[in-house]
Write an enzyme that holds these catalytic residues in place. Structure first.
Site, PDB file in Angstrom:
ATOM      1  N   HIS A 152       0.811  -1.220   0.000  1.00 53.77           N
ATOM      2  CA  HIS A 152       0.000   0.000   0.000  1.00 53.77           C
ATOM      3  C   HIS A 152       0.842   1.266   0.000  1.00 53.77           C
ATOM      4  O   HIS A 152       0.324   2.357  -0.251  1.00 53.77           O
ATOM      5  CB  HIS A 152      -0.909   0.019   1.236  1.00 53.77           C
ATOM      6  CG  HIS A 152      -1.652  -1.260   1.427  1.00 53.77           C
ATOM      7  ND1 HIS A 152      -1.217  -2.247   2.283  1.00 53.77           N
ATOM      8  CD2 HIS A 152      -2.786  -1.721   0.855  1.00 53.77           C
ATOM      9  CE1 HIS A 152      -2.067  -3.265   2.241  1.00 53.77           C
ATOM     10  NE2 HIS A 152      -3.016  -2.978   1.383  1.00 53.77           N
ATOM     11  N   HIS A 195      -7.632   4.317   5.039  1.00 50.71           N
ATOM     12  CA  HIS A 195      -7.001   3.252   4.267  1.00 50.71           C
ATOM     13  C   HIS A 195      -5.497   3.520   4.207  1.00 50.71           C
ATOM     14  O   HIS A 195      -5.066   4.663   4.022  1.00 50.71           O
ATOM     15  CB  HIS A 195      -7.593   3.219   2.854  1.00 50.71           C
ATOM     16  CG  HIS A 195      -7.186   2.020   2.051  1.00 50.71           C
ATOM     17  ND1 HIS A 195      -5.950   1.927   1.438  1.00 50.71           N
ATOM     18  CD2 HIS A 195      -7.853   0.877   1.761  1.00 50.71           C
ATOM     19  CE1 HIS A 195      -5.883   0.763   0.802  1.00 50.71           C
ATOM     20  NE2 HIS A 195      -7.013   0.108   0.989  1.00 50.71           N
ATOM     21  N   GLU A 243      -3.229   3.042   1.980  1.00 46.26           N
ATOM     22  CA  GLU A 243      -2.765   3.698   0.753  1.00 46.26           C
ATOM     23  C   GLU A 243      -3.059   5.194   0.801  1.00 46.26           C
ATOM     24  O   GLU A 243      -2.238   6.017   0.392  1.00 46.26           O
ATOM     25  CB  GLU A 243      -3.438   3.087  -0.477  1.00 46.26           C
ATOM     26  CG  GLU A 243      -2.967   3.728  -1.772  1.00 46.26           C
ATOM     27  CD  GLU A 243      -3.750   3.299  -3.002  1.00 46.26           C
ATOM     28  OE1 GLU A 243      -3.817   4.092  -3.968  1.00 46.26           O
ATOM     29  OE2 GLU A 243      -4.302   2.175  -2.996  1.00 46.26           O
ATOM     30  N   ASN A 254     -10.696  -3.094  -2.686  1.00 48.44           N
ATOM     31  CA  ASN A 254     -11.080  -3.547  -4.023  1.00 48.44           C
ATOM     32  C   ASN A 254     -12.092  -4.681  -3.970  1.00 48.44           C
ATOM     33  O   ASN A 254     -12.954  -4.789  -4.848  1.00 48.44           O
ATOM     34  CB  ASN A 254      -9.836  -3.925  -4.843  1.00 48.44           C
ATOM     35  CG  ASN A 254      -9.194  -5.217  -4.394  1.00 48.44           C
ATOM     36  OD1 ASN A 254      -9.593  -6.291  -4.795  1.00 48.44           O
ATOM     37  ND2 ASN A 254      -8.174  -5.117  -3.545  1.00 48.44           N
TER      38      ASN A 254
END
Length: 312
Positions: free
Chosen positions: A78, A128, A130, A229
């Protein structure tokens, strides 16, 4: 007599090039150096993968003070913020970077746009890893939904500054387009991101899932609840009007879900090993032995990212 059903398998599904690269990296590090091996975060967002690595002696920690000197320390797929990277570089650690090259590409673009004086919006999900890494590259305002855009005004952007927007790589393509349209309406001169900023694998799996949902009455998405995802795949199926369930393991599938289904579409997130998909198939075949298994090939993928140089 048990009811005959049909399983339809989406292709592409499962691990993307970034995940495969991260897994290849950690396997090579384990082969060369053994354990203990430290990773700053779950290497990829899959419960099975992370649990298996823990069983093999891999340790996960963002607390740099807790990492012993001269330890091997891996950055997850990430990515990390420049500040965290710099802090890690100050320690007496051996650093290995498993960041997905597509995430790195967004980091580079964020730095470039900042140098050219742009005010940045970033579309992503708060919290998140990322997003935490990318928003640490430069000052930017996080946008999570069209509602966030509607709450903006021209006064939210410094006067005279050009505006640009970047995105998390694992978003819903449809929802991201809606947010970009709203931003373009509010800021007509905004510089939009490359369509490739949303990972090719994320886009391809959503396309395949959309086609799958058109042919099935129920969809099983194999993936972990904290996988962005994988959640987007479930939402993609639901947007077609088909009931969809996100599961890590066969035990997560309610019996009534299978009883009511006739054509069961199966796909999997970009961090999911194929063995987990096969376990779900075997579970269904055990309950309904006459089930037919079909394949739905929507796109072909042949992407592979090179590995980094390893310390000697």
């Amino acid at each position: 007599m048990k009811e005959k059903k049909t399983i339809v398998l989406a292709s592409p599904r499962g691990p993307c090039a970034g995940v495969n690269r991260a897994l290849e990296i950690i396997e090579e590090v384990l082969r060369r150096f053994g354990t203990p091996l430290y990773v700053n975060h779950d290497l990829v967002h899959n419960q099975h993968v992370v649990n298996t690595l823990r069983e093999r002696g891999v340790l996960f920690s963002k607390d740099l003070d807790a990492i012993p000197n001269r330890s091997i320390y891996l950055f997850s797929a990430h990515g990390v913020s420049p500040k965290f990277r710099q802090e890690a570089e100050k320690r007496n650690l051996i650093l290995i970077d498993a960041t997905c090259p597509l995430v790195t590409k967004v980091h580079i673009e964020a730095a470039r746009l900042t140098k050219t004086g742009h005010f940045l919006f970033f579309i992503g999900h708060r919290g998140h890893p990322e997003v935490e890494g990318t928003t640490g590259v430069a000052e930017m305002r996080l946008i999570e939904s069209v509602s966030d855009v509607k709450a903006l005004s021209a006064q939210d952007v410094p006067e005279g500054k050009p505006i640009a927007v970047l995105t998390q790589t694992t978003l819903s393509v449809r929802e991201t387009e809606e947010i970009l349209t709203a931003l373009k309406r509010l800021f007509p001169e905004i510089v939009l991101p490359s369509k490739k900023d949303i990972c090719y694998a994320t886009t391809n799996r959503q396309k395949a899932t959309e086609e799958l949902a058109k042919q099935c009455d129920s969809i099983l998405v194999v993936g972990s609840k904290h996988s962005s995802n994988s959640n987007r795949l479930r939402e993609t199926a639901e947007n077609v009007g088909v009931r969809a369930l996100l599961v890590d393991f066969p035990k997560d599938i309610p019996d009534d879900f299978l009883q009511e289904a006739q054509r069961i579409g199966i796909t999997s997130g970009a961090s999911v090993p194929e063995i987990l998909v096969q376990n779900v198939i075997d579970h269904i075949l055990q309950k309904f032995p006459k089930t037919e298994v079909q394949n739905l090939s929507v796109l072909e993928e042949n992407v592979r990212f090179p590995l980094p140089k390893f310390p000697t």
